[in-house]
Write a protein that holds these residues in place. Sequence first.
Motif, PDB file in Angstrom:
ATOM      1  N   THR A 168       0.847  -1.203   0.000  1.00 24.36           N
ATOM      2  CA  THR A 168       0.000   0.000   0.000  1.00 24.36           C
ATOM      3  C   THR A 168       0.873   1.241   0.000  1.00 24.36           C
ATOM      4  N   TYR A 169       0.541   2.166  -0.886  1.00 20.49           N
ATOM      5  CA  TYR A 169       1.225   3.461  -0.895  1.00 20.49           C
ATOM      6  C   TYR A 169       0.155   4.546  -0.805  1.00 20.49           C
ATOM      7  N   GLU A 170       0.338   5.473   0.131  1.00 25.32           N
ATOM      8  CA  GLU A 170      -0.584   6.606   0.263  1.00 25.32           C
ATOM      9  C   GLU A 170       0.173   7.903   0.017  1.00 25.32           C
ATOM     10  N   GLY A 171      -0.303   8.678  -0.935  1.00 28.88           N
ATOM     11  CA  GLY A 171       0.352   9.924  -1.296  1.00 28.88           C
ATOM     12  C   GLY A 171       0.075  11.037  -0.301  1.00 28.88           C
ATOM     13  N   GLU A 172       0.767  12.129  -0.500  1.00 26.24           N
ATOM     14  CA  GLU A 172       0.574  13.288   0.375  1.00 26.24           C
ATOM     15  C   GLU A 172      -0.776  13.952   0.098  1.00 26.24           C
ATOM     16  N   GLU A 173      -1.289  14.629   1.118  1.00 22.70           N
ATOM     17  CA  GLU A 173      -2.572  15.312   0.968  1.00 22.70           C
ATOM     18  C   GLU A 173      -2.414  16.522   0.057  1.00 22.70           C
ATOM     19  N   GLU A 174      -3.382  16.683  -0.847  1.00 18.05           N
ATOM     20  CA  GLU A 174      -3.377  17.801  -1.783  1.00 18.05           C
ATOM     21  C   GLU A 174      -4.716  18.520  -1.720  1.00 18.05           C
ATOM     22  N   THR A 175      -4.790  19.667  -2.392  1.00 21.75           N
ATOM     23  CA  THR A 175      -6.040  20.437  -2.455  1.00 21.75           C
ATOM     24  C   THR A 175      -6.382  20.698  -3.911  1.00 21.75           C
ATOM     25  N   THR A 176      -7.610  20.396  -4.281  1.00 22.58           N
ATOM     26  CA  THR A 176      -8.032  20.651  -5.661  1.00 22.58           C
ATOM     27  C   THR A 176      -8.138  22.159  -5.893  1.00 22.58           C
ATOM     28  N   PRO A 177      -7.880  22.627  -7.121  1.00 19.18           N
ATOM     29  CA  PRO A 177      -8.050  24.059  -7.404  1.00 19.18           C
ATOM     30  C   PRO A 177      -9.512  24.472  -7.209  1.00 19.18           C
ATOM     31  N   ALA A 178      -9.717  25.728  -6.846  1.00 17.99           N
ATOM     32  CA  ALA A 178     -11.067  26.215  -6.536  1.00 17.99           C
ATOM     33  C   ALA A 178     -11.480  27.313  -7.511  1.00 17.99           C
ATOM     34  N   GLY A 179     -12.783  27.471  -7.634  1.00 17.35           N
ATOM     35  CA  GLY A 179     -13.308  28.550  -8.463  1.00 17.35           C
ATOM     36  C   GLY A 179     -13.904  28.051  -9.769  1.00 17.35           C
ATOM     37  N   MET A 180     -14.640  28.941 -10.401  1.00 20.43           N
ATOM     38  CA  MET A 180     -15.374  28.594 -11.608  1.00 20.43           C
ATOM     39  C   MET A 180     -14.456  28.114 -12.730  1.00 20.43           C
ATOM     40  N   PHE A 181     -13.289  28.736 -12.882  1.00 27.59           N
ATOM     41  CA  PHE A 181     -12.393  28.376 -13.985  1.00 27.59           C
ATOM     42  C   PHE A 181     -11.658  27.058 -13.738  1.00 27.59           C
TER      43      PHE A 181
END
Length: 217
Positions: A168-181
């Motif tokens: 099992t490999y778990e990657g680092e936590e990320e954040t999806t880009p936000a906003g309409m575009f």
Amino acid sequence: MDNKDKEKEKEKEKEHQTASANDVEEEEEDEDGNKRAVVLGPQVPLKEQLELDKDDESLRRWKEQLLGQVDTEQLGETAEPEVKVLNLTILSPDRPDLVLPIPFVPDEKGYAFALKDGSTYSFRFNFVVSNNIVSGLKYTNTVWKTGVRVENQKVMLGTFSPQLEPYTYEGEEETTPAGMFARGSYSAKLKFVDDDGKCYLEMSYYFEIRKEWPVIQ
């Protein structure tokens, strides 16, 4: 030289050519910085390597230290390692874990999965190694939006021995880009390769970033 001697010479030459073809070559530099080929000898199946000198207790312990507890049931007769990526799990504090079997099964819109914009998430992979040790396993995940590359992730996973239990490999936590575009359709390519350049998985897929998480069915 009679015909029998000639036949013997031909047989020797064939054996030499076969051994040379199976030898593994690497390059090293000499004192002057010039590269030269070094013949390491033929690659042999791990099962065969473990059978060698099995009655020598000290050598057996050394091999166990070096290789770990290798599951002999996962060893084939071939010298080539095999890696099977079983699934990808999307982890997010806001959602139940989403387990996706590989290859992905797209929905009616063609998306493998959807993410909420501005949300934190991480990926977890499960994979099985069999036949032989895989060296320098790594994956790349490249993402495009409207034809423009927006992400090119390269992650070194490491070296793994064959075993029945999945790794099992778990990657680092990320954040999806936000906003309409940031919302909309993305294309991506996932690839798993080792140090020798052998590819175990190459998969193209589509996903979506939305204003809200999709409704759980």
